[in-house]
Design a protein around this motif. Structure first.
Motif, PDB file in Angstrom:
ATOM      1  N   ASP A   1      34.010  51.314  43.291  1.00  0.00           N
ATOM      2  CA  ASP A   1      33.566  49.947  43.038  1.00  0.00           C
ATOM      3  C   ASP A   1      34.106  49.053  44.156  1.00  0.00           C
ATOM      4  OD1 ASP A   1      36.260  49.538  42.466  1.00  0.00           O
ATOM      5  OD2 ASP A   1      35.967  49.469  40.292  1.00  0.00           O
ATOM      6  N   ILE A   2      33.864  47.770  44.067  1.00  0.00           N
ATOM      7  CA  ILE A   2      34.283  46.842  45.118  1.00  0.00           C
ATOM      8  C   ILE A   2      35.798  46.898  45.328  1.00  0.00           C
ATOM      9  CG2 ILE A   2      34.427  44.413  45.789  1.00  0.00           C
ATOM     10  CD1 ILE A   2      31.626  45.482  46.025  1.00  0.00           C
TER      11      ILE A   2
ATOM     12  N   GLY B   1      41.641  50.140  47.608  1.00  0.00           N
ATOM     13  CA  GLY B   1      42.035  51.543  47.618  1.00  0.00           C
ATOM     14  C   GLY B   1      43.443  51.733  47.095  1.00  0.00           C
ATOM     15  N   LYS B   2      44.208  52.589  47.776  1.00  0.00           N
ATOM     16  CA  LYS B   2      45.577  52.856  47.340  1.00  0.00           C
ATOM     17  C   LYS B   2      46.593  51.894  47.934  1.00  0.00           C
ATOM     18  CE  LYS B   2      45.382  57.490  45.524  1.00  0.00           C
ATOM     19  NZ  LYS B   2      46.047  58.802  45.426  1.00  0.00           N
ATOM     20  N   SER B   3      46.104  50.886  48.666  1.00  0.00           N
ATOM     21  CA  SER B   3      47.035  49.862  49.132  1.00  0.00           C
ATOM     22  C   SER B   3      47.603  49.079  47.951  1.00  0.00           C
ATOM     23  CB  SER B   3      46.349  48.908  50.118  1.00  0.00           C
ATOM     24  OG  SER B   3      45.413  48.065  49.458  1.00  0.00           O
ATOM     25  N   CYS B   4      46.975  49.231  46.775  1.00  0.00           N
ATOM     26  CA  CYS B   4      47.471  48.553  45.571  1.00  0.00           C
ATOM     27  C   CYS B   4      48.879  49.009  45.205  1.00  0.00           C
ATOM     28  CB  CYS B   4      46.529  48.784  44.388  1.00  0.00           C
ATOM     29  SG  CYS B   4      46.399  50.501  43.861  1.00  0.00           S
TER      30      CYS B   4
ATOM     31  N   TYR C   1      32.157  41.507  42.154  1.00  0.00           N
ATOM     32  CA  TYR C   1      33.072  40.744  42.993  1.00  0.00           C
ATOM     33  C   TYR C   1      34.102  40.021  42.139  1.00  0.00           C
ATOM     34  CZ  TYR C   1      30.489  41.389  47.386  1.00  0.00           C
ATOM     35  OH  TYR C   1      29.908  41.914  48.512  1.00  0.00           O
ATOM     36  N   ALA C   2      33.648  39.439  41.039  1.00  0.00           N
ATOM     37  CA  ALA C   2      34.551  38.695  40.163  1.00  0.00           C
ATOM     38  C   ALA C   2      35.653  39.596  39.607  1.00  0.00           C
ATOM     39  CB  ALA C   2      33.760  38.060  39.021  1.00  0.00           C
ATOM     40  N   ALA C   3      35.289  40.812  39.213  1.00  0.00           N
ATOM     41  CA  ALA C   3      36.273  41.749  38.665  1.00  0.00           C
ATOM     42  C   ALA C   3      37.290  42.156  39.726  1.00  0.00           C
ATOM     43  CB  ALA C   3      35.562  42.983  38.113  1.00  0.00           C
ATOM     44  N   ALA C   4      36.812  42.428  40.930  1.00  0.00           N
ATOM     45  CA  ALA C   4      37.709  42.821  42.017  1.00  0.00           C
ATOM     46  C   ALA C   4      38.661  41.690  42.369  1.00  0.00           C
ATOM     47  CB  ALA C   4      36.899  43.232  43.238  1.00  0.00           C
TER      48      ALA C   4
END
Length: 222
Positions: free
Chosen positions: A164-165, A171-174, A210-213
Motif C-alpha cells: 500500500d502507500i 517500508g521498514k524505515s518505520c 493517502y489519508a491512511a498512510a
C-alpha cells in the motif's frame, strides 16, 4: 566518505565478492576492501573518467589485485562472475535502480544481497522489490547535507507482496529512531500531503489510501 556511503558500507557484512554499481571514484569499493567487508570488489561505472579514477585509487594503495573494474551500465556484463554476495547501488533514483536490477536476473538466482540507497523516489524501488519477490530485510535512515535518505537491504525470496502507500513510502524505515528517522518521516509526510491535495483537486474526492498512510506516519512522529 560521506555519511550516505558509510551507511551503505555498514550494510555489507561478511562480504565475499561485492559489486559497487556506479562506483564513481571508487572510495566505497576501497573502504570495503580495507575494512575487510569484501574479499573482492567489482567496480562498475557507465562513464570512463570516474572509473579510471577508481582504478588509479586502488593502484595508489597497491590493491589493484582485489578489484575488477568494468565500464558498463549497472550490473550488465557481470552475470558470469563468481557468486556476488552483495550488490551496492547508491545515489541513483528509484526508477533507475529498478532498471538495473531488472536487467540482472542473476541477483535472484544467486540470492545476492542488495544494498540500495536511492537519491530520490525511494517509494518506487520499494514497490518494485515488494511486487517482484524481494524481501526488504531492514532499513536505516541517514542524513547528509541537510537531506534525508533510507538505506535498504533486500534479497530475493520469490514471495510477492502488494504494497500500500505506506509500504511504498516508509517500508521498514518505520523501525528506525532518532533525529535522522524523524527528518525522514517529516520529509515523506510532506510529500504525501502534497500528493493527497493534488489528487483531491484533480478528482474532487478524498483519497483514503493517502489519508491512511499520512495518519500512520503522524503516529511515527509522536
Amino acid at each position: 566518505m560521506g555519511s550516505r556511503l558509510l551507511m551503505a558500507a555498514s550494510f555489507v557484512d561478511n562480504g565475499g565478492t561485492v559489486c559497487d554499481v556506479g562506483c564513481d571514484h571508487g572510495k566505497l569499493s576501497l573502504y570495503l576492501i580495507q575494512r575487510g567487508k569484501a574479499k573482492h570488489v567489482i567496480a562498475t561505472d557507465i562513464n570512463r573518467q570516474p572509473l579510471q579514477k577508481a582504478i588509479d585509487l586502488f593502484a595508489s594503495y597497491n590493491l589493484s589485485h582485489t578489484a575488477d573494474f568494468l565500464l558498463t551500465d549497472g550490473l550488465q556484463g557481470i552475470e558470469n562472475a563468481a557468486d556476488i554476495t552483495h550488490g551496492v547501488i547508491a545515489g541513483l533514483g528509484g526508477h533507475t535502480m529498478e532498471q538495473v536490477i531488472e536487467s540482472a536476473p542473476f541477483v535472484k538466482v544467486q540470492k545476492t544481497h542488495l544494498v540500495l540507497l536511492p537519491a530520490q523516489s525511494g517509494y518506487q524501488i520499494r514497490k518494485y522489490l515488494y511486487t517482484n519477490g524481494f524481501e526488504i530485510e531492514r532499513e536505516q535512515t541517514v542524513s547528509e547535507k541537510g537531506k534525508y535518505y533510507s538505506c535498504i537491504s533486500a534479497v530475493y525470496t520469490g514471495i510477492r507482496h502488494t504494497p500500500d502507500i505506506y509500504d511504498m513510502y516508509i517500508g521498514k524505515s518505520c523501525e528506525c529512531t532518532g533525529d535522522d528517522a524523524t527528518g525522514y518521516f517529516e520529509m515523506i509526510l510532506s510529500q504525501l500531503e502534497k500528493k493527497r491535495k493534488g489528487f483531491e483537486i484533480d478528482n474532487g474526492t478524498p483519497n483514503t489510501e493517502y489519508a491512511a498512510a499520512i495518519e500512520k506516519i503522524k503516529q511515527l512522529l509522536k
